[in-house]
Design a protein around this motif. Structure first.
Motif, short mmCIF file in Angstrom:
data_model
loop_
_atom_site.label_atom_id
_atom_site.label_comp_id
_atom_site.label_asym_id
_atom_site.label_seq_id
_atom_site.Cartn_x
_atom_site.Cartn_y
_atom_site.Cartn_z
N GLU A 47 -36.26 29.84 46.30
CA GLU A 47 -34.95 29.69 46.92
C GLU A 47 -34.93 28.73 48.11
O GLU A 47 -33.90 28.10 48.40
N ARG A 48 -36.05 28.65 48.81
CA ARG A 48 -36.10 27.80 50.01
C ARG A 48 -36.82 26.48 49.75
O ARG A 48 -37.17 25.77 50.70
N SER A 50 -37.38 22.62 49.00
CA SER A 50 -36.65 21.38 49.28
C SER A 50 -36.53 20.56 48.00
O SER A 50 -37.28 20.76 47.04
N ARG A 59 -27.75 18.09 45.11
CA ARG A 59 -28.38 18.76 46.23
C ARG A 59 -27.94 20.22 46.26
O ARG A 59 -27.08 20.61 47.03
N GLU A 62 -29.61 25.80 49.57
CA GLU A 62 -30.69 26.77 49.68
C GLU A 62 -30.17 28.15 49.34
O GLU A 62 -29.04 28.50 49.68
N GLY A 63 -30.99 28.93 48.68
CA GLY A 63 -30.59 30.30 48.33
C GLY A 63 -30.33 30.42 46.84
O GLY A 63 -31.04 29.83 46.02
N MET A 66 -29.98 27.17 44.65
CA MET A 66 -31.27 26.55 44.36
C MET A 66 -32.06 27.40 43.37
O MET A 66 -32.68 26.88 42.43
N ASP A 92 -38.55 33.50 48.29
CA ASP A 92 -39.34 32.40 48.85
C ASP A 92 -39.34 32.48 50.39
O ASP A 92 -38.30 32.64 51.02
N GLY A 94 -40.36 29.95 52.33
CA GLY A 94 -40.25 28.63 52.93
C GLY A 94 -41.55 28.23 53.60
O GLY A 94 -42.43 29.06 53.85
#
Length: 296
Positions: A47-48, A50, A59, A62-63, A66, A92, A94
């Protein structure tokens, strides 16, 4: 190595979607193609993560947005490798950045107590009944908190799944026979690929890595097992391309000409962390020492 490996089972435990395609992917595809039942387990939803592919057109936020994209990518990667797949269901953590490093997000995988984090994997081990498990070494391979946690969870499940007194609500006990750590980014491999590229007058993406690791004097872990799986490099590459948010098809993972890679490094490397069956190293098979007829 026998062509028909039916009756054997392999579980590969990874931190995020895409890790299964950059670490041991050709091995899992090889065994699956030769009759082994292969299950890839992904601990978090990514989820986190990039967007690491500069050419990716969207794009996603996040979350959950994604995570939804990465679920689709993971399904395509698993199909390319010919393996089964399960999510463990954690969030995740991150990759923390800065000095000092910020605290990890509340509720993330790395902060879940070990027995709580390992419980669903113990249950999955007991249900799938793998003979061999693979995961990361205690460093995580690199210091991402989810990779370190993945090692801890996989090692705990390997130790505990066969013990009826541990995780008593997790199903019928099953004891895996061997545990391996992935070593896809060993310094030995990087040097071999670096020198091969320079020998044909090509640029190498490995020089800075080699200098950095040598300067930090990071000790090389023991490699005990090399699985020749070059025939499955195309499947590995297809799985990598499936993770379009993470992998640039013109980037690092595709910077080495495939004929040069195949001639220079036709294997994937592992460290035998534990074995409950007699075996001798070096090995060329993750199932060395396991009698297929005895474990069917």
């Amino acid at each position: 190595m026998a062509d028909d490996r039916s009756g054997l089972r392999l579980m590969a435990v990874h931190a995020h979607p895409d890790d299964e395609s950059s670490k041991g992917a050709a091995t899992t595809a090889y065994y699956a193609a030769h009759g082994v039942e292969v299950l890839v387990v992904t601990c978090t939803g990514g989820e986190r993560g990039s967007i690491l592919n500069a050419s990716y057109p969207d794009r996603p936020a996040e979350g959950e947005e994604m995570a939804a994209v990465r679920r689709e990518e993971m399904a395509r990667a698993a199909a390319a490798l010919g393996v089964q797949h399960r999510w463990l269901g954690f969030v995740d953590s991150g990759l923390p950045e800065g000095d000092p490093l910020p605290p990890l997000p509340e509720g993330c995988f790395a902060l879940v107590p070990l027995e709580e984090a390992a419980a669903p994997l113990v249950e999955l081990v007991r249900a799938f009944r793998p003979h061999v498990m693979t995961t990361y070494d205690p460093s995580g391979g690199y210091p991402h908190p989810d990779h370190i946690k993945t090692h801890e969870v996989a090692a705990e499940a390997y130790r505990a799944a066969g013990d009826a007194d541990r995780y008593p609500d997790g199903g019928e006990p099953w004891e895996p026979l061997k545990l391996y750590y992935n070593h896809d980014f060993s310094l030995t491999r990087m040097r071999a690929m670096h020198e091969a590229l320079l020998s044909v007058g090509a640029e190498s993406p490995f020089g800075d890595w080699i200098e950095s690791r040598s300067a930090r004097e990071i000790p090389e872990r023991a490699v005990t097992t090399r699985v020749e799986c070059v025939e499955m490099y195309p499947a590995r590459d297809a799985a990598l391309r499936a993770h379009a948010t993470q992998i640039d098809p013109e980037g690092f993972f595709f910077s080495v000409p495939r004929d040069l890679e195949a001639a220079t490094w036709p294997v994937e490397e592992y460290e035998l962390a534990d074995s409950r069956v007699p075996t001798q190293v070096p090995e060329t098979d993750l199932f060395a020492g396991i009698d297929p007829e005895a474990v069917r």
